[in-house]
Each structure stands twice: as structure tokens, then as C-alpha cells.
Design an enzyme around this catalytic site. Structure first.
Site, mmCIF file in Angstrom:
data_model
loop_
_atom_site.group_PDB
_atom_site.id
_atom_site.type_symbol
_atom_site.label_atom_id
_atom_site.label_comp_id
_atom_site.label_asym_id
_atom_site.label_seq_id
_atom_site.Cartn_x
_atom_site.Cartn_y
_atom_site.Cartn_z
ATOM 1 N N ASN A 9 0.866 -1.176 0.000
ATOM 2 C CA ASN A 9 0.000 0.000 0.000
ATOM 3 C C ASN A 9 0.906 1.230 0.000
ATOM 4 O OD1 ASN A 9 -1.842 2.013 0.419
ATOM 5 N ND2 ASN A 9 -2.403 1.395 2.504
ATOM 6 N N TRP A 10 1.063 1.815 -1.196
ATOM 7 C CA TRP A 10 1.988 2.955 -1.305
ATOM 8 C C TRP A 10 1.398 4.213 -0.661
ATOM 9 C CZ3 TRP A 10 4.257 3.019 -7.011
ATOM 10 C CH2 TRP A 10 5.010 1.862 -7.214
ATOM 11 N N LYS A 11 0.094 4.210 -0.374
ATOM 12 C CA LYS A 11 -0.578 5.409 0.167
ATOM 13 C C LYS A 11 -0.278 6.605 -0.737
ATOM 14 C CE LYS A 11 -0.401 3.336 4.691
ATOM 15 N NZ LYS A 11 -0.450 3.484 6.131
ATOM 16 N N HIS A 97 -9.704 1.511 4.221
ATOM 17 C CA HIS A 97 -8.489 1.665 5.029
ATOM 18 C C HIS A 97 -8.797 2.615 6.185
ATOM 19 C CE1 HIS A 97 -4.488 2.785 6.261
ATOM 20 N NE2 HIS A 97 -4.063 1.673 5.672
ATOM 21 N N GLU A 99 -7.282 5.003 7.328
ATOM 22 C CA GLU A 99 -7.050 6.422 7.007
ATOM 23 C C GLU A 99 -8.239 6.999 6.253
ATOM 24 O OE1 GLU A 99 -3.261 5.682 5.166
ATOM 25 O OE2 GLU A 99 -2.487 5.084 7.130
ATOM 26 N N GLU A 169 -6.200 -4.597 10.208
ATOM 27 C CA GLU A 169 -5.119 -3.654 10.478
ATOM 28 C C GLU A 169 -5.423 -2.869 11.756
ATOM 29 O OE1 GLU A 169 -2.868 -2.554 6.627
ATOM 30 O OE2 GLU A 169 -4.577 -1.223 6.814
ATOM 31 N N GLY A 175 1.978 2.254 10.800
ATOM 32 C CA GLY A 175 2.979 3.316 10.685
ATOM 33 C C GLY A 175 3.642 3.672 12.006
ATOM 34 N N SER A 215 2.764 -2.205 10.392
ATOM 35 C CA SER A 215 4.208 -2.333 10.619
ATOM 36 C C SER A 215 4.764 -3.719 10.260
ATOM 37 C CB SER A 215 4.566 -1.942 12.052
ATOM 38 O OG SER A 215 4.211 -0.581 12.283
ATOM 39 N N GLY A 236 2.464 -1.011 4.369
ATOM 40 C CA GLY A 236 2.646 0.392 4.002
ATOM 41 C C GLY A 236 4.120 0.726 3.881
ATOM 42 N N GLY A 237 4.693 1.276 4.940
ATOM 43 C CA GLY A 237 6.067 1.777 4.926
ATOM 44 C C GLY A 237 7.074 0.844 4.266
HETATM 45 P P1 PGA Z 1 2.382 0.287 7.736
HETATM 46 O O1 PGA Z 1 0.958 0.549 7.048
HETATM 47 O O2 PGA Z 1 2.904 -1.003 7.155
HETATM 48 O O3 PGA Z 1 3.223 1.462 7.351
HETATM 49 O O4 PGA Z 1 2.142 0.187 9.203
HETATM 50 C C1 PGA Z 1 0.078 -0.498 6.797
HETATM 51 C C2 PGA Z 1 -1.185 0.027 6.153
HETATM 52 O O5 PGA Z 1 -1.660 1.102 6.564
HETATM 53 O O6 PGA Z 1 -1.728 -0.595 5.235
#
Ligand code: PGA
Length: 253
Positions: A9-11, A97, A99, A169, A175, A215, A236-237
């Protein structure tokens, strides 16, 4: 055997050039995807077409959108429809998600509508759920996540639910560098599967992939993915680093 999935997930990160380089670097690094394994890249909308071209012809690799609107077309300035995604060959969409739920007020009911339109167009939703820290601290995570799933997915038929991928999640792990322990992940994944089994039966619940997100890194992916009810990750990250993400792909059981 149900699918094991490593989903990036590049966001809202990377320029077009950086995104192209990241995909090139990932493709160039040694990785193998068996028949039951998939790699998914949820990239920003402007990079969908470029990304589709990069992975064209690669088996078990899919490009995903990070969102989609509930309507087919019309006067909805700034939104993107399933028809548009389908017309460029996109087969997967990340929905709900945390977010999007938090910053864009996406409710369980609104997400049910998004799930519906995706399924109508044969697009696989990766449906995200997960609790905030205060809910976890009060031990309310099962009830909270159960409600998210019931309100957004339980109107689906058995055939439809089989096309959905779930991503658990916990918001406190996204994050933050604070991963759920593999035991914590397994516990709630098993609970989610039991909720699905209650409604749709064990055979169907056992076919649904449940990803863990929060994470996930190259160093913890193998242990998390080794849990019986953890079917891969939404990352994500660590998905912004080619070597890290390839290590995560190669950690799929
Ligand atoms: P993260 O994000 O791996 O940076 O914790 C995961 C996500 O929000 O899909």
C-alpha cells in the site's frame, strides 16, 4: 488452499519516476510466486496505468487502486469509478483503510456500497478493518471488528463473500513500528474467521484470505505469515523499499 497475498500500500507516496523505479527494482530482485500466492501493488491513481504496463504478463501480480467511488459515472467531481478502473484492467481495490475511515469519514454502510459496486464489476475488494488503541486497551477489539465486518459484508451472498479479501489492520500498529505480536494477530484473525463461519459456514470461511497489516517488515513477516489464520500482509512503509518488500513476498508460506 486459500490465497496467500503480499499487498503493498503505497498510500500517497512517491513521484511517478520513483514509483516506476521501485517497481523495476522489485521485478529485478529474485522472488517467486507459487500458484496460491499473489503480490498486489496498491498505487496512487495517476500511476495505475504505468504500473499495469510494468507488470503486464506477470503471473500472480496485480495492481490495485486504493479507493473507488460508489457510483458508476456522473457528476462526482474528483472521484473515480469502477468502470474507469475496469477499463484499464484493474482487478483489485483496497476499501475502508483506517485512514479513509478517519480522514474521509467512510462509514460501514458507505463501504458496503463500495463493496457492492466492486463485486458487480468483478473487482476484488481488499476490505480493511481494525480497532484503535483505546478499543484494544478496553479489550473491545473483537466486537468492534466484528461489527465492521457484519455491517459492510454480511449482506453478501456466499458466492460474493468468497471474492472478498479481508485485511485486519489495528490502527495502533499502522505506521507506528508497533506490530501486533504474531499471537495477537492469530487470535483476532481466528476470531474474524469464526464470525465468517457463523454466517457462511466453515468451508466458506476457510477459503477467505485474511491479511494482517500494521508495521509488517521483512524481519517480522515470516513469523506473522506462519500463523494459521494469517494469509499474508497489507504493507505500508516497508513496501516503499524494494528489498524489504521482496523479502515480504518471499515470506509468504
Ligand atoms: P504500515 O501501514 O505497514 O506502514 O504500518 C500499513 C497500512 O496502513 O496498510
Amino acid at each position: 488452499m486459500r490465497k496467500k497475498i503480499a499487498a503493498a500500500n503505497w498510500k500517497m507516496n512517491l513521484t511517478l519516476q520513483q514509483g516506476e523505479k521501485l517497481l523495476d527494482d522489485i521485478i529485478a530482485l529474485p522472488h517467486t510466486l507459487k500458484k496460491h500466492q499473489e503480490a498486489v501493488f496498491a498505487v496512487p491513481f495517476p500511476y495505475l496505468a504505468m504500473s499495469q504496463q510494468k507488470v503486464a504478463g506477470k503471473e500472480h501480480v496485480f495492481i490495485a487502486a486504493q479507493n473507488v467511488y460508489t457510483k458508476k459515472s456522473g457528476a462526482y467531481t474528483g472521484e473515480t469509478s469502477v468502470e474507469m478502473l475496469q477499463s484499464i484492467g484493474i482487478q483489485v481495490v483496497v476499501l475502508g483503510h483506517s485512514e479513509r475511515r478517519e480522514y474521509f469519514n467512510e462509514s460501514n454502510q458507505f463501504l458496503a456500497d463500495k463493496v457492492n459496486i466492486c463485486l458487480e464489476y468483478n473487482i476484488t475488494p481488499i476490505f480493511c478493518c481494525g480497532e484503535a488503541l483505546n478499543i484494544r486497551e478496553a479489550n473491545g477489539q473483537n466486537e468492534f471488528v466484528g461489527t465492521q465486518i457484519k455491517e459492510s459484508l454480511f449482506h453478501l451472498t456466499s458466492d460474493q463473500i468468497l471474492k472478498v479479501v479481508i485485511a485486519y489492520e489495528p490502527i495502533w500498529a499502522i505506521g507506528t513500528g508497533k506490530t501486533a505480536s504474531s499471537d495477537q494477530a492469530q487470535e483476532i484473525h481466528a476470531y474474524i474467521r469464526s464470525v465468517l463461519a457463523e454466517k457462511y459456514g466453515t468451508a466458506i470461511a476457510n477459503e477467505i484470505s485474511i491479511l494482517y497489516g500494521g508495521s509488517v517488515k521483512g524481519s517480522n513477516a515470516k513469523e506473522l505469515f506462519a500463523q494459521p489464520d494469517v494469509d499474508g500482509g497489507l504493507v505500508g512503509g516497508a513496501s516503499l523499499n524494494a528489498q524489504e518488500f521482496v523479502t515480504i513476498i518471499n515470506s509468504l508460506p
